[in-house]
Scaffold this active site. Structure first.
Site, PDB file in Angstrom:
ATOM      1  N   GLU A   1       3.373 -10.201  14.587  1.00 47.53           N
ATOM      2  CA  GLU A   1       2.695 -10.738  15.771  1.00 47.53           C
ATOM      3  C   GLU A   1       2.974 -12.242  15.889  1.00 47.53           C
ATOM      4  OE1 GLU A   1      -1.343  -9.585  15.863  1.00 47.53           O
ATOM      5  OE2 GLU A   1      -1.639 -10.305  17.915  1.00 47.53           O
TER       6      GLU A   1
ATOM      7  N   ARG B   1       0.818  -1.211   0.000  1.00 50.82           N
ATOM      8  CA  ARG B   1       0.000   0.000   0.000  1.00 50.82           C
ATOM      9  C   ARG B   1       0.852   1.261   0.000  1.00 50.82           C
ATOM     10  NH1 ARG B   1      -3.697  -3.689   2.829  1.00 50.82           N
ATOM     11  NH2 ARG B   1      -2.318  -3.542   4.617  1.00 50.82           N
TER      12      ARG B   1
END
Ligand code: AMP
Length: 176
Positions: free
Chosen positions: A96, A59
């Site tokens: 994560e 992005r």
């Protein structure tokens, strides 16, 4: 007054339960809003001395390329591992769950170049921090890290600032 939050779509529990995904495609799909979005960054950087926008896969490419074009700077892609064809430098960073790696072409920046590093959103800051390291390993200078959205609860922008980099974002989701 243009506020990106009026146009960002929040998708709850995607890609996994508990995540509030801030979907920026709804900022891009409206021609006028897309222009206001890029213009907000153009106005911020118009008077800065910048040689290149470094956009992060994927992005950061959508935002960084039109910004570079408008500012008449170079555009340099930082990509996920295995996508760049020439000699590369790489940085691993923590996700994560597990690790990810980003790469930059070894000849993409020259020492002393001033760059803005661009992504859509700052969560833990791992992605932008790894990219700053790649830029600095090539001897270039990070003028600022830029993104549309900051998630201050996750501490990323604070960590980037603590590492000595300036941060510019257009909006924040603070506890919401
Ligand atoms: P981080 O490295 O933790 O700062 O994560 C930033 C990267 O993950 C950006 O490239 C974002 O596109 C993506 N990301 C992380 N959390 C979210 C979220 N809640 N909504 C949308 N994108 C996210």
């Amino acid at each position: 007054m243009f506020d990106p939050k009026d146009h960002i779509r929040t998708v709850p529990d995607w890609p996994q339960p508990g995540v509030q995904f801030r979907d920026i495609t709804t900022l891009l799909s409206d021609a006028k809003v897309f222009r206001q979005l890029i213009d907000a960054f153009v106005h911020h950087y118009y008077d800065h001395e910048i040689d290149a926008i470094v956009g992060i896969d994927a992005r950061g490419f959508i935002l960084g390329a039109p910004l570079a074009y408008e500012l008449r700077t170079a555009f340099i892609p930082v990509r996920k591992k295995g996508k760049l064809p020439f000699d590369t430098l790489e940085e691993a960073y923590q996700l994560e769950y597990g690790k990810a790696e980003l790469q930059i072409h070894a000849d993409a920046l020259k020492a002393g170049m001033k760059v803005v590093v661009m992504d859509d959103l700052i969560a833990t800051g791992g992605t932008l921090s790894a990219t700053c390291k790649l830029v600095e390993r090539l001897g270039a200078e990070v003028v600022e890290c830029a993104a549309i959205v900051d998630l201050p609860d996750l501490g990323g922008s604070r960590a980037i600032q603590a590492a000595g980099h300036s941060v510019f974002t257009l909006c924040a989701y603070d506890g919401d």
